[in-house]
Design a protein around this motif. Sequence first.
Motif, PDB file in Angstrom:
ATOM      1  N   LYS A 105       4.757   9.712  -8.787  1.00 36.68           N
ATOM      2  CA  LYS A 105       4.948  10.642  -9.907  1.00 36.68           C
ATOM      3  C   LYS A 105       5.147  12.052  -9.363  1.00 36.68           C
ATOM      4  O   LYS A 105       4.524  12.428  -8.367  1.00 36.68           O
ATOM      5  CB  LYS A 105       3.704  10.643 -10.807  1.00 36.68           C
ATOM      6  CG  LYS A 105       3.740   9.617 -11.896  1.00 36.68           C
ATOM      7  CD  LYS A 105       2.699   9.952 -12.946  1.00 36.68           C
ATOM      8  CE  LYS A 105       2.929   9.139 -14.180  1.00 36.68           C
ATOM      9  NZ  LYS A 105       1.980   9.487 -15.231  1.00 36.68           N
ATOM     10  N   PRO A 106       5.988  12.833 -10.014  1.00 39.78           N
ATOM     11  CA  PRO A 106       6.140  14.232  -9.600  1.00 39.78           C
ATOM     12  C   PRO A 106       4.804  14.966  -9.690  1.00 39.78           C
ATOM     13  O   PRO A 106       3.995  14.698 -10.582  1.00 39.78           O
ATOM     14  CB  PRO A 106       7.137  14.810 -10.620  1.00 39.78           C
ATOM     15  CG  PRO A 106       7.812  13.614 -11.226  1.00 39.78           C
ATOM     16  CD  PRO A 106       6.833  12.488 -11.141  1.00 39.78           C
ATOM     17  N   MET A 107       4.575  15.859  -8.756  1.00 33.34           N
ATOM     18  CA  MET A 107       3.300  16.578  -8.692  1.00 33.34           C
ATOM     19  C   MET A 107       2.984  17.283 -10.005  1.00 33.34           C
ATOM     20  O   MET A 107       1.832  17.290 -10.429  1.00 33.34           O
ATOM     21  CB  MET A 107       3.339  17.570  -7.531  1.00 33.34           C
ATOM     22  CG  MET A 107       1.986  18.006  -7.110  1.00 33.34           C
ATOM     23  SD  MET A 107       0.977  16.610  -6.607  1.00 33.34           S
ATOM     24  CE  MET A 107       0.186  17.275  -5.221  1.00 33.34           C
ATOM     25  N   ALA A 108       3.963  17.853 -10.664  1.00 37.32           N
ATOM     26  CA  ALA A 108       3.724  18.549 -11.932  1.00 37.32           C
ATOM     27  C   ALA A 108       3.141  17.588 -12.975  1.00 37.32           C
ATOM     28  O   ALA A 108       2.279  17.977 -13.760  1.00 37.32           O
ATOM     29  CB  ALA A 108       5.014  19.175 -12.458  1.00 37.32           C
ATOM     30  N   LYS A 109       3.598  16.347 -12.980  1.00 35.99           N
ATOM     31  CA  LYS A 109       3.064  15.372 -13.935  1.00 35.99           C
ATOM     32  C   LYS A 109       1.664  14.924 -13.540  1.00 35.99           C
ATOM     33  O   LYS A 109       0.794  14.773 -14.396  1.00 35.99           O
ATOM     34  CB  LYS A 109       3.989  14.152 -14.037  1.00 35.99           C
ATOM     35  CG  LYS A 109       5.280  14.455 -14.756  1.00 35.99           C
ATOM     36  CD  LYS A 109       5.945  13.169 -15.209  1.00 35.99           C
ATOM     37  CE  LYS A 109       7.276  13.395 -15.844  1.00 35.99           C
ATOM     38  NZ  LYS A 109       7.275  14.069 -17.108  1.00 35.99           N
ATOM     39  N   VAL A 110       1.430  14.719 -12.237  1.00 42.58           N
ATOM     40  CA  VAL A 110       0.096  14.331 -11.766  1.00 42.58           C
ATOM     41  C   VAL A 110      -0.912  15.408 -12.142  1.00 42.58           C
ATOM     42  O   VAL A 110      -2.016  15.113 -12.600  1.00 42.58           O
ATOM     43  CB  VAL A 110       0.085  14.088 -10.240  1.00 42.58           C
ATOM     44  CG1 VAL A 110      -1.336  13.807  -9.745  1.00 42.58           C
ATOM     45  CG2 VAL A 110       1.003  12.925  -9.862  1.00 42.58           C
ATOM     46  N   LEU A 111      -0.514  16.666 -11.999  1.00 41.01           N
ATOM     47  CA  LEU A 111      -1.415  17.790 -12.274  1.00 41.01           C
ATOM     48  C   LEU A 111      -1.364  18.268 -13.719  1.00 41.01           C
ATOM     49  O   LEU A 111      -1.919  19.306 -14.052  1.00 41.01           O
ATOM     50  CB  LEU A 111      -1.107  18.958 -11.319  1.00 41.01           C
ATOM     51  CG  LEU A 111      -1.217  18.632  -9.834  1.00 41.01           C
ATOM     52  CD1 LEU A 111      -0.916  19.871  -9.009  1.00 41.01           C
ATOM     53  CD2 LEU A 111      -2.566  18.056  -9.494  1.00 41.01           C
ATOM     54  N   ARG A 112      -0.721  17.480 -14.557  1.00 33.49           N
ATOM     55  CA  ARG A 112      -0.658  17.757 -16.000  1.00 33.49           C
ATOM     56  C   ARG A 112      -0.158  19.157 -16.290  1.00 33.49           C
ATOM     57  O   ARG A 112      -0.666  19.861 -17.149  1.00 33.49           O
ATOM     58  CB  ARG A 112      -2.022  17.562 -16.651  1.00 33.49           C
ATOM     59  CG  ARG A 112      -2.573  16.159 -16.878  1.00 33.49           C
ATOM     60  CD  ARG A 112      -2.012  15.087 -16.095  1.00 33.49           C
ATOM     61  NE  ARG A 112      -2.471  13.763 -16.490  1.00 33.49           N
ATOM     62  CZ  ARG A 112      -2.438  12.741 -15.665  1.00 33.49           C
ATOM     63  NH1 ARG A 112      -2.030  12.880 -14.432  1.00 33.49           N
ATOM     64  NH2 ARG A 112      -2.804  11.545 -16.071  1.00 33.49           N
ATOM     65  N   SER A 113       0.881  19.562 -15.542  1.00 27.45           N
ATOM     66  CA  SER A 113       1.471  20.899 -15.747  1.00 27.45           C
ATOM     67  C   SER A 113       2.458  20.863 -16.901  1.00 27.45           C
ATOM     68  O   SER A 113       3.052  19.834 -17.199  1.00 27.45           O
ATOM     69  CB  SER A 113       2.217  21.349 -14.488  1.00 27.45           C
ATOM     70  OG  SER A 113       1.339  21.412 -13.398  1.00 27.45           O
ATOM     71  N   ALA A 114       2.664  22.002 -17.500  1.00 23.58           N
ATOM     72  CA  ALA A 114       3.629  22.115 -18.595  1.00 23.58           C
ATOM     73  C   ALA A 114       5.055  21.989 -18.072  1.00 23.58           C
ATOM     74  O   ALA A 114       5.952  21.589 -18.792  1.00 23.58           O
ATOM     75  CB  ALA A 114       3.452  23.448 -19.314  1.00 23.58           C
ATOM     76  N   SER A 115       5.251  22.314 -16.793  1.00 26.45           N
ATOM     77  CA  SER A 115       6.615  22.286 -16.233  1.00 26.45           C
ATOM     78  C   SER A 115       7.060  20.903 -15.848  1.00 26.45           C
ATOM     79  O   SER A 115       6.345  20.005 -15.650  1.00 26.45           O
ATOM     80  CB  SER A 115       6.693  23.196 -15.016  1.00 26.45           C
ATOM     81  OG  SER A 115       5.704  22.874 -14.075  1.00 26.45           O
TER      82      SER A 115
END
Length: 115
Positions: A105-115
Amino acid sequence: MHRIFATSVASVYPHYLTKVEKKGRTKAELDEVIGWLTGFDEPRLREHLAAGTTFEEFFAEAQLNPGVSLITGSVCGVRVEDVEDPLMQKIRYLDKLVDELAKGKPMAKVLRSAS
């Protein structure tokens, strides 16, 4: 008390690392995920690993990310949001994040980022 509570984070960390590295992810990414969840920066994480901190002690000192409620899904057939024991739930959150990282998974999705 479940035996994982008294297990050192340092004894499990190499398994997390092997899991993510097999899938082309890095130690830095694993540490970032752990830091996002716990609030521990890299030096503080290293201190816990060197000290043999148990999961119980590790999460007692952690400042969980406010976005932790966004972590949902199953680990070992158990939905993380349904785990009743607060400490076990935190451990399952960590397991879930490591799984997502290893699955690419893209890091932004793993870290629950808005981006």
